[in-house]
Design an enzyme around this catalytic site. Sequence first.
Site, short mmCIF file in Angstrom:
data_model
loop_
_atom_site.label_atom_id
_atom_site.label_comp_id
_atom_site.label_asym_id
_atom_site.label_seq_id
_atom_site.Cartn_x
_atom_site.Cartn_y
_atom_site.Cartn_z
N CYS A 1 7.55 4.13 5.49
CA CYS A 1 6.67 3.95 4.33
C CYS A 1 7.45 3.47 3.12
O CYS A 1 6.89 2.89 2.20
CB CYS A 1 5.93 5.25 4.02
SG CYS A 1 7.00 6.55 3.38
N CYS B 1 -3.41 4.15 9.67
CA CYS B 1 -2.11 3.64 10.11
C CYS B 1 -1.44 4.55 11.13
O CYS B 1 -0.23 4.43 11.38
CB CYS B 1 -1.18 3.46 8.91
SG CYS B 1 -1.88 2.44 7.63
N CYS C 1 -1.10 8.35 7.30
CA CYS C 1 -2.48 8.13 6.85
C CYS C 1 -3.34 7.72 8.06
O CYS C 1 -2.85 7.10 9.00
CB CYS C 1 -2.52 7.01 5.82
SG CYS C 1 -1.63 7.41 4.31
N CYS D 1 0.84 -1.20 0.00
CA CYS D 1 0.00 0.00 0.00
C CYS D 1 0.88 1.25 0.00
O CYS D 1 0.68 2.17 -0.80
CB CYS D 1 -0.92 -0.03 1.22
SG CYS D 1 -2.17 1.24 1.24
N CYS D 2 1.88 1.28 0.88
CA CYS D 2 2.79 2.43 0.93
C CYS D 2 3.59 2.56 -0.37
O CYS D 2 3.85 3.66 -0.84
CB CYS D 2 3.76 2.29 2.09
SG CYS D 2 3.11 2.79 3.68
S1 SF4 Z 1 0.39 4.73 5.60
FE1 SF4 Z 1 -1.18 3.11 5.56
S2 SF4 Z 1 -2.86 3.88 4.23
FE2 SF4 Z 1 -1.05 5.19 3.92
S3 SF4 Z 1 -0.09 4.35 2.12
FE3 SF4 Z 1 0.91 3.38 3.89
S4 SF4 Z 1 -0.25 1.51 4.35
FE4 SF4 Z 1 -1.47 2.77 2.91
#
Ligand code: SF4
Length: 242
Positions: free
Chosen positions: A225, A201, A198, A114-115
């Site tokens: 991240c 998280c 985010c 995701c990151c």
């Molecule tokens: S901090 Fe969490 S929601 Fe944001 S990009 Fe990374 S995993 Fe995804």
Amino acid sequence: MPITTKHEDVRELVDGLNFAQKVDRSLELIREAWAEYGDGLVVANSLGKDSCVVWHLAKRVSPKIRGFAITTRFKPKKTVEFMNQEVARSPELRVFKNDEEIPDKLYASDPDRCCDLLKVQPTRWAVEEMSVTCWVTGLRCTEGRTRTDFQEVEERDQGLLKLNPILIWYEREVWQYVALYDVPVNPLYAEGYRSLGCAPCTQISTGPDERAGRWLGTSKCGGECGIHTRALKPDHQLNYQI
Ligand code: SF4
């Protein structure tokens, strides 16, 4: 001495310099890099307190210095509002975002992926589109376990210098600077957050590790991240821990 050759004992600097000396050192690092890289020098402004300080320091060196911010669909509303205010104050701050479709709740099933998609990929776009040759970050070696081994000046991607001008600052000194120079910061800090990311998280945490509230409850807890640990120019990777 060219800026690329600067490597000193970071831990000695953390405790050996006082606040005013650290501010002078940070300004000098940015000044030297600006003289060497000119418009290729760009601040990566995460919109956290550390980046806000670096952005302010950079503007003291030259109001012409540009920046980029990475946002995601999961940023808290207050962070988005703060980002919009920052961009209104400084139109030379460009925003990058990846809107591609991703699996539902990927942040829970695979936060690294995701990151990578929502943060690292847009950072690569920013570096490419803004022709960045020297990116400037708000990274500090006192923030937590994952940040102890960085240098003030690094070249992890060939042809892309990374400058961490407040690497040796303590959290207290960041807030000292914010207070003394009246630097605007995200209102979420007033609610108790110490490190912002985010919404799914990021939690409020206490204790010595400033980043402990990031990715709490996952294997990524207090981690990264990826923008500081993954290649931003994948074809020219030199020294990344992937
Ligand atoms: S901090 Fe969490 S929601 Fe944001 S990009 Fe990374 S995993 Fe995804």
